[in-house]
Write a protein that holds these residues in place. Sequence first.
Motif, PDB file in Angstrom:
ATOM      1  N   VAL A  74     -13.949 -87.477 -39.144  1.00 49.23           N
ATOM      2  CA  VAL A  74     -14.387 -86.152 -38.709  1.00 49.23           C
ATOM      3  C   VAL A  74     -13.176 -85.251 -38.474  1.00 49.23           C
ATOM      4  CG1 VAL A  74     -15.631 -84.919 -36.871  1.00 49.23           C
ATOM      5  CG2 VAL A  74     -16.518 -87.083 -37.739  1.00 49.23           C
ATOM      6  N   GLU A  79     -13.453 -81.111 -39.018  1.00 48.36           N
ATOM      7  CA  GLU A  79     -14.672 -80.753 -38.289  1.00 48.36           C
ATOM      8  C   GLU A  79     -14.415 -80.718 -36.785  1.00 48.36           C
ATOM      9  OE1 GLU A  79     -18.226 -82.925 -39.456  1.00 48.36           O
ATOM     10  OE2 GLU A  79     -17.347 -83.286 -41.431  1.00 48.36           O
ATOM     11  N   LEU A  80     -13.414 -81.439 -36.339  1.00 48.90           N
ATOM     12  CA  LEU A  80     -12.959 -81.411 -34.953  1.00 48.90           C
ATOM     13  C   LEU A  80     -11.436 -81.338 -34.963  1.00 48.90           C
ATOM     14  CD1 LEU A  80     -15.250 -84.134 -33.273  1.00 48.90           C
ATOM     15  CD2 LEU A  80     -15.322 -81.664 -32.879  1.00 48.90           C
ATOM     16  N   ASN A 111     -20.760 -83.212 -32.622  1.00 50.91           N
ATOM     17  CA  ASN A 111     -20.543 -83.163 -34.066  1.00 50.91           C
ATOM     18  C   ASN A 111     -21.518 -84.138 -34.719  1.00 50.91           C
ATOM     19  OD1 ASN A 111     -19.129 -84.494 -36.557  1.00 50.91           O
ATOM     20  ND2 ASN A 111     -18.296 -82.414 -36.377  1.00 50.91           N
ATOM     21  N   LYS A 112     -22.338 -83.634 -35.625  1.00 47.89           N
ATOM     22  CA  LYS A 112     -23.374 -84.449 -36.244  1.00 47.89           C
ATOM     23  C   LYS A 112     -22.795 -85.616 -37.024  1.00 47.89           C
ATOM     24  CE  LYS A 112     -27.528 -84.184 -39.128  1.00 47.89           C
ATOM     25  NZ  LYS A 112     -27.883 -85.501 -38.755  1.00 47.89           N
TER      26      LYS A 112
END
Length: 145
Positions: A74, A79-80, A111-112
């Motif tokens: 991730v 995304e992060l 976060n998915k």
Amino acid sequence: MKAMSWLVVVTLVASSACGHKPPPPPVEPDHGGDTATPPPPDTSASMISADKMDEINRDLSRKRETVSRCLAPVVDAHELPRNAKGKITFEIVIASGHARDVTVVNASLDNKSLTDCAIGKVKEIEFPQLDQPYETSFTYEFEAI
């Protein structure tokens, strides 16, 4: 005579102050005519043994490192942030030796991709066989290094 009257007054005050009265009777709650209090429900059948609970917690703890690895892809996908750090608490229903339902109840890292990966890892865990479904919660910590 004056000394005698003071003595009588002091004696009367002292005896009334030290007098013992029984406590008032306890006030019973009004049950609408029903004086019997029903017993608490028997929940012993819905409980699992302490040994089984400990085993479940050990199984969840053993998976910490594997679950924490869900953060790296991730972060690599941006995304992060690289310094991402947080916790995710899952509610888990265990039945037939596996996590039947795993849901997020609290997450400081929202976060998915991360939660989907972590849920998948929890569902891989083999738990002890139980007589009935058991609901518990567990928190995993994540930290990008």
